[in-house]
Design a protein around this motif. Structure first.
Motif, PDB file in Angstrom:
ATOM      1  N   ASN A   1       1.294  -1.345  -0.075  1.00 38.34           N
ATOM      2  CA  ASN A   1       0.252   0.322   0.278  1.00 38.34           C
ATOM      3  C   ASN A   1       0.951   1.659  -0.009  1.00 38.34           C
ATOM      4  O   ASN A   1       0.827   2.115   0.974  1.00 38.34           O
ATOM      5  N   TRP A   2       1.807   1.134  -1.175  1.00 40.55           N
ATOM      6  CA  TRP A   2       2.189   2.213  -1.210  1.00 40.55           C
ATOM      7  C   TRP A   2       2.028   4.080  -1.732  1.00 40.55           C
ATOM      8  O   TRP A   2       0.953   4.046  -2.136  1.00 40.55           O
ATOM      9  N   GLN A   3       2.388   4.973  -1.032  1.00 41.65           N
ATOM     10  CA  GLN A   3       1.526   6.054  -0.713  1.00 41.65           C
ATOM     11  C   GLN A   3       2.674   7.519  -2.021  1.00 41.65           C
ATOM     12  O   GLN A   3       3.312   7.501  -1.565  1.00 41.65           O
ATOM     13  N   ALA A   4       2.423   7.890  -3.079  1.00 40.19           N
ATOM     14  CA  ALA A   4       2.679   8.787  -3.562  1.00 40.19           C
ATOM     15  C   ALA A   4       2.566   9.815  -3.207  1.00 40.19           C
ATOM     16  O   ALA A   4       1.760  10.099  -3.102  1.00 40.19           O
ATOM     17  N   PHE A   5       4.436  10.397  -3.319  1.00 36.31           N
ATOM     18  CA  PHE A   5       4.403  11.805  -3.121  1.00 36.31           C
ATOM     19  C   PHE A   5       3.944  12.696  -3.693  1.00 36.31           C
ATOM     20  O   PHE A   5       3.545  12.253  -4.622  1.00 36.31           O
ATOM     21  N   ALA A   6       3.072  13.816  -2.995  1.00 35.02           N
ATOM     22  CA  ALA A   6       2.089  14.612  -4.019  1.00 35.02           C
ATOM     23  C   ALA A   6       3.642  15.822  -4.581  1.00 35.02           C
ATOM     24  O   ALA A   6       4.143  15.976  -4.395  1.00 35.02           O
ATOM     25  N   PRO A   7       3.477  16.752  -5.379  1.00 38.79           N
ATOM     26  CA  PRO A   7       4.267  17.566  -5.967  1.00 38.79           C
ATOM     27  C   PRO A   7       4.243  18.301  -4.536  1.00 38.79           C
ATOM     28  O   PRO A   7       3.231  18.440  -4.135  1.00 38.79           O
ATOM     29  N   GLY A   8       5.616  19.006  -4.070  1.00 44.97           N
ATOM     30  CA  GLY A   8       5.522  19.442  -3.652  1.00 44.97           C
ATOM     31  C   GLY A   8       5.517  19.244  -1.435  1.00 44.97           C
ATOM     32  O   GLY A   8       5.679  19.959  -1.215  1.00 44.97           O
ATOM     33  N   SER A   9       5.382  17.775  -2.236  1.00 42.69           N
ATOM     34  CA  SER A   9       5.375  17.672  -0.347  1.00 42.69           C
ATOM     35  C   SER A   9       6.492  17.214   0.335  1.00 42.69           C
ATOM     36  O   SER A   9       7.751  16.526  -0.365  1.00 42.69           O
ATOM     37  N   ILE A  10       6.755  17.355   1.812  1.00 44.50           N
ATOM     38  CA  ILE A  10       7.955  16.901   3.056  1.00 44.50           C
ATOM     39  C   ILE A  10       7.194  16.025   4.018  1.00 44.50           C
ATOM     40  O   ILE A  10       5.785  16.361   4.237  1.00 44.50           O
ATOM     41  N   VAL A  11       7.814  15.032   4.510  1.00 44.99           N
ATOM     42  CA  VAL A  11       7.172  14.147   5.444  1.00 44.99           C
ATOM     43  C   VAL A  11       8.306  13.565   6.047  1.00 44.99           C
ATOM     44  O   VAL A  11       9.578  13.937   5.929  1.00 44.99           O
ATOM     45  N   LYS A  12       8.237  14.382   7.304  1.00 43.70           N
ATOM     46  CA  LYS A  12       8.861  13.566   8.468  1.00 43.70           C
ATOM     47  C   LYS A  12       8.570  12.077   8.961  1.00 43.70           C
ATOM     48  O   LYS A  12       7.584  12.211   9.844  1.00 43.70           O
ATOM     49  N   VAL A  13       9.641  11.392   9.683  1.00 40.71           N
ATOM     50  CA  VAL A  13       9.381  10.334   9.599  1.00 40.71           C
ATOM     51  C   VAL A  13      10.048   9.612  10.897  1.00 40.71           C
ATOM     52  O   VAL A  13      11.425  10.224  11.356  1.00 40.71           O
ATOM     53  N   ASN A  14       9.541   9.779  11.749  1.00 40.25           N
ATOM     54  CA  ASN A  14       9.852   9.130  13.067  1.00 40.25           C
ATOM     55  C   ASN A  14       9.626   7.357  14.132  1.00 40.25           C
ATOM     56  O   ASN A  14       8.394   7.714  13.631  1.00 40.25           O
ATOM     57  N   PRO A  15      10.269   7.024  14.151  1.00 39.49           N
ATOM     58  CA  PRO A  15       9.538   5.292  14.470  1.00 39.49           C
ATOM     59  C   PRO A  15       8.837   5.082  15.700  1.00 39.49           C
ATOM     60  O   PRO A  15       8.585   3.965  15.596  1.00 39.49           O
ATOM     61  N   THR A  16       8.713   6.464  16.537  1.00 37.62           N
ATOM     62  CA  THR A  16       7.356   5.782  17.533  1.00 37.62           C
ATOM     63  C   THR A  16       6.128   6.432  17.216  1.00 37.62           C
ATOM     64  O   THR A  16       4.937   6.811  17.736  1.00 37.62           O
ATOM     65  N   GLN A  17       6.360   7.595  15.366  1.00 44.17           N
ATOM     66  CA  GLN A  17       4.748   8.460  15.624  1.00 44.17           C
ATOM     67  C   GLN A  17       4.769   7.523  14.200  1.00 44.17           C
ATOM     68  O   GLN A  17       5.932   7.393  13.188  1.00 44.17           O
ATOM     69  N   GLY A  18       3.844   8.168  13.588  1.00 46.84           N
ATOM     70  CA  GLY A  18       3.044   8.259  12.522  1.00 46.84           C
ATOM     71  C   GLY A  18       3.414   9.464  11.469  1.00 46.84           C
ATOM     72  O   GLY A  18       4.351  10.308  11.793  1.00 46.84           O
ATOM     73  N   PRO A  19       3.733   9.215  10.278  1.00 47.09           N
ATOM     74  CA  PRO A  19       4.137  10.170   9.498  1.00 47.09           C
ATOM     75  C   PRO A  19       3.801  11.949   9.661  1.00 47.09           C
ATOM     76  O   PRO A  19       2.666  11.688   9.901  1.00 47.09           O
ATOM     77  N   GLN A  20       5.236  12.333   9.725  1.00 44.87           N
ATOM     78  CA  GLN A  20       4.042  13.544   9.947  1.00 44.87           C
ATOM     79  C   GLN A  20       4.053  14.592   8.416  1.00 44.87           C
ATOM     80  O   GLN A  20       5.153  14.672   7.859  1.00 44.87           O
ATOM     81  N   TRP A  21       2.848  14.849   7.555  1.00 44.22           N
ATOM     82  CA  TRP A  21       3.288  15.499   6.315  1.00 44.22           C
ATOM     83  C   TRP A  21       3.176  17.190   6.241  1.00 44.22           C
ATOM     84  O   TRP A  21       2.498  17.560   7.261  1.00 44.22           O
ATOM     85  N   THR A  22       4.015  17.893   5.381  1.00 43.95           N
ATOM     86  CA  THR A  22       3.934  19.347   5.021  1.00 43.95           C
ATOM     87  C   THR A  22       3.814  19.033   3.718  1.00 43.95           C
ATOM     88  O   THR A  22       4.603  18.774   2.265  1.00 43.95           O
ATOM     89  N   VAL A  23       3.100  20.665   2.482  1.00 42.37           N
ATOM     90  CA  VAL A  23       3.046  20.140   1.390  1.00 42.37           C
ATOM     91  C   VAL A  23       3.959  22.137   1.021  1.00 42.37           C
ATOM     92  O   VAL A  23       2.812  22.939   1.887  1.00 42.37           O
ATOM     93  N   LEU A  24       3.861  21.725   0.481  1.00 49.26           N
ATOM     94  CA  LEU A  24       4.047  23.853  -0.109  1.00 49.26           C
ATOM     95  C   LEU A  24       3.736  24.112  -0.816  1.00 49.26           C
ATOM     96  O   LEU A  24       2.848  23.983  -1.978  1.00 49.26           O
ATOM     97  N   THR A  25       3.380  25.990  -0.572  1.00 43.74           N
ATOM     98  CA  THR A  25       2.649  26.648  -1.041  1.00 43.74           C
ATOM     99  C   THR A  25       2.939  26.824  -2.204  1.00 43.74           C
ATOM    100  O   THR A  25       4.058  27.388  -1.729  1.00 43.74           O
ATOM    101  N   PRO A  26       2.331  26.332  -3.157  1.00 43.84           N
ATOM    102  CA  PRO A  26       2.328  27.281  -4.341  1.00 43.84           C
ATOM    103  C   PRO A  26       3.162  28.407  -5.102  1.00 43.84           C
ATOM    104  O   PRO A  26       2.636  29.524  -3.986  1.00 43.84           O
TER     105      PRO A  26
END
Length: 260
Positions: free
Chosen positions: A235-260
């Motif tokens: 169940n791979w999730q494609a990154f949206a253009p302009g997106s950032i993810v931070k992965v911490n082993p004890t938490q879920g992914p934290q997503w940020t999307v840049l404003t165009p």
């Protein structure tokens, strides 16, 4: 364009990531599915891994051989186990030297970095503007000629300038600066970046005046994978253009999307 892979989770063998999956980096080196430039990734490869029982800095192996022809890899990949691994196979930009100074991953202190993308006519357009923004010792970090290493040096300069700031915010600032430079100098820029300090993964899919390369994220139990192309079904999730993810082993992914 290169193919990237990053892992964070319970310790695994390098072989289980680089060699065994049905669409492993070895397969992607000669039969990639989603490359938008070039057909092969035969210009070397490299990987870094962490063993914090020995030190906080990453260990690194690089080769200018195609990944499928390095006779050292089977033994190394079976021996090395780690809970954090970054790896890539290279498709060199035409005109760039095929040597170890241009090979990834690039490291600085406890940070390791890989990049997939390109800045067309980098030497003519953004080489000097980007270098003019670098101070010592970050200017001296650059040993090769790739755009990748210049982006990494600038990112590390920003991070050291704001050490209390989360790297995901520093990465956002760096991408905004890269966008400003690309627009000012009428340049294209694509920058899929993955960084790690051995305890987190931070990655982005980003481009200016072009389409960014593919990038995917997968969480499986307590393991996290980021890859240019899925290495096995899931169940791979494609990154949206302009997106950032931070992965911490004890938490879920934290997503940020840049404003165009």
């Amino acid at each position: 364009m290169c193919r990237l892979l990053a892992y964070l989770g319970s310790p695994v063998s390098l072989q289980s990531l680089l060699c065994q999956p049905p669409h492993s980096l070895i397969v992607q080196s000669y039969q990639p599915r989603e490359m938008t430039a070039g057909r092969l990734n035969a210009d070397g490869y490299g990987f870094s891994w962490y063993d914090r029982h020995q030190r906080n800095q990453p260990f690194t192996y690089k080769s200018i051989l195609p990944i499928w022809s390095d006779i050292n890899l089977p033994s190394l990949s079976d021996y090395i186990h780690s809970d954090c691994i970054l790896a890539y196979v290279r498709s060199a930009t035409p005109g760039q030297a095929l040597d170890l100074s241009n090979s990834q991953p690039f490291n600085y202190h406890n940070w390791s970095f890989i990049h997939n993308g390109a800045i067309p006519q980098f030497r003519q357009r953004l080489y000097r503007p980007l270098r003019d923004r670098l101070r010592s010792p970050y200017y001296e970090l650059i040993n090769g000629t790739t755009d990748s290493e210049h982006l990494f040096a600038y990112l590390m300069q920003l991070q050291d300038s704001h050490p209390q700031q989360p790297l995901s915010q520093t990465l956002k600032t760096a991408l905004e600066d890269f966008q400003e430079l690309a627009i000012a100098h009428n340049s294209q820029l694509s920058a899929n970046l993955i960084l790690s300090d051995g305890q987190h993964l931070i990655a982005c899919r980003f481009a200016v005046n072009t389409t960014p390369p593919s990038l995917y994220y997968l969480q499986q139990d307590d393991s996290h994978l980021i890859a240019s192309e899925p290495i096995f079904p899931g169940n791979w999730q494609a990154f949206a253009p302009g997106s950032i993810v931070k992965v911490n082993p004890t938490q879920g992914p934290q997503w940020t999307v840049l404003t165009p």
